[in-house]
Design a protein around this motif. Structure first.
Motif, short mmCIF file in Angstrom:
data_model
loop_
_atom_site.label_atom_id
_atom_site.label_comp_id
_atom_site.label_asym_id
_atom_site.label_seq_id
_atom_site.Cartn_x
_atom_site.Cartn_y
_atom_site.Cartn_z
N ALA A 27 65.10 21.49 -39.32
CA ALA A 27 64.27 21.58 -38.11
C ALA A 27 62.95 20.86 -38.36
O ALA A 27 61.89 21.48 -38.44
CB ALA A 27 64.02 23.04 -37.75
N PRO A 28 63.00 19.52 -38.51
CA PRO A 28 61.76 18.77 -38.77
C PRO A 28 60.73 19.04 -37.69
O PRO A 28 61.06 19.14 -36.51
CB PRO A 28 62.21 17.31 -38.73
CG PRO A 28 63.69 17.32 -38.89
CD PRO A 28 64.16 18.64 -38.37
N GLY A 29 59.48 19.19 -38.11
CA GLY A 29 58.42 19.47 -37.17
C GLY A 29 58.24 20.94 -36.90
O GLY A 29 57.55 21.33 -35.97
N ILE A 30 58.82 21.79 -37.73
CA ILE A 30 58.73 23.24 -37.55
C ILE A 30 57.36 23.74 -37.99
O ILE A 30 56.74 23.18 -38.90
CB ILE A 30 59.88 23.96 -38.31
CG1 ILE A 30 59.99 25.41 -37.89
CG2 ILE A 30 59.75 23.77 -39.81
CD1 ILE A 30 61.26 26.10 -38.37
N SER A 31 56.87 24.79 -37.34
CA SER A 31 55.54 25.34 -37.62
C SER A 31 55.61 26.47 -38.65
O SER A 31 56.68 27.00 -38.94
CB SER A 31 54.93 25.88 -36.33
OG SER A 31 55.65 27.03 -35.91
N VAL A 32 54.44 26.85 -39.16
CA VAL A 32 54.34 27.94 -40.12
C VAL A 32 54.91 29.23 -39.53
O VAL A 32 55.69 29.93 -40.18
CB VAL A 32 52.87 28.15 -40.56
CG1 VAL A 32 52.71 29.44 -41.35
CG2 VAL A 32 52.39 26.97 -41.38
N THR A 33 54.51 29.56 -38.31
CA THR A 33 54.97 30.79 -37.67
C THR A 33 56.49 30.82 -37.54
O THR A 33 57.13 31.83 -37.81
CB THR A 33 54.30 30.97 -36.30
OG1 THR A 33 52.88 31.04 -36.49
CG2 THR A 33 54.77 32.22 -35.59
N ASP A 34 57.06 29.69 -37.14
CA ASP A 34 58.52 29.62 -36.99
C ASP A 34 59.21 29.66 -38.35
O ASP A 34 60.28 30.25 -38.50
CB ASP A 34 58.92 28.38 -36.21
CG ASP A 34 58.50 28.48 -34.74
OD1 ASP A 34 58.17 29.60 -34.28
OD2 ASP A 34 58.48 27.44 -34.07
N LEU A 35 58.60 29.04 -39.37
CA LEU A 35 59.16 29.12 -40.72
C LEU A 35 59.13 30.57 -41.21
O LEU A 35 60.08 31.03 -41.85
CB LEU A 35 58.38 28.22 -41.69
CG LEU A 35 58.70 26.74 -41.59
CD1 LEU A 35 57.65 25.92 -42.33
CD2 LEU A 35 60.09 26.46 -42.14
N ALA A 36 58.06 31.28 -40.92
CA ALA A 36 57.96 32.68 -41.32
C ALA A 36 59.06 33.50 -40.63
O ALA A 36 59.70 34.35 -41.26
CB ALA A 36 56.58 33.23 -40.98
N ALA A 37 59.29 33.23 -39.35
CA ALA A 37 60.31 33.96 -38.61
C ALA A 37 61.71 33.73 -39.18
O ALA A 37 62.50 34.66 -39.33
CB ALA A 37 60.28 33.56 -37.12
#
Length: 122
Positions: free
Chosen positions: A51-61
């Motif tokens: 998921a290139p371009g993924i954010s910190v919050t989404d990575l945490a989820a």
């Protein structure tokens, strides 16, 4: 090769020494592999890969980590040149920065549609 040591097969020793090359490069890659060897950081790299371009919050989820733990791990991954960050307004998005890590992830966790890796001749 150590002085005074007699190889069994000098041609293989020469080939291995050529392949080994500069020990500093080996040390650098050992350090990079140590960074990747952590399961949390590897999970982040795999997630970023898919998921290139993924954010910190989404990575945490997706990884079950806290935002703080993700940020700390990403800081280390950035310091080793494995990921890059790009600001998108207030959101920072991450991508893999290292083609070798990209290829490694394909070997470790290929897409279902990817052909299996070629067997290694031993």
């Amino acid at each position: 090769m150590e002085p005074g040591r007699r190889p069994i097969d000098p041609d293989r020793v020469a080939a291995a020494a050529t392949g080994l090359g500069d020990r500093a490069v080996i040390d650098e890659w050992a350090e990079r592999f140590a960074v990747v060897a952590d399961p949390s950081r590897l999970a982040l790299l795999v997630s970023i890969h898919y998921a290139p371009g993924i954010s910190v919050t989404d990575l945490a989820a997706v990884t079950g980590m806290t935002d703080t733990a993700v940020s700390q791990a990403l800081r280390l991954l950035r310091a080793h040149g494995l990921v890059t960050a790009q600001r998108d307004g207030r959101i920072v998005r991450y991508r893999l920065a290292d083609e070798t890590v990209h290829e490694l992830i394909h070997r470790v966790r290929p897409h279902a549609s990817d052909p299996p890796p070629e067997p290694v001749d031993r």
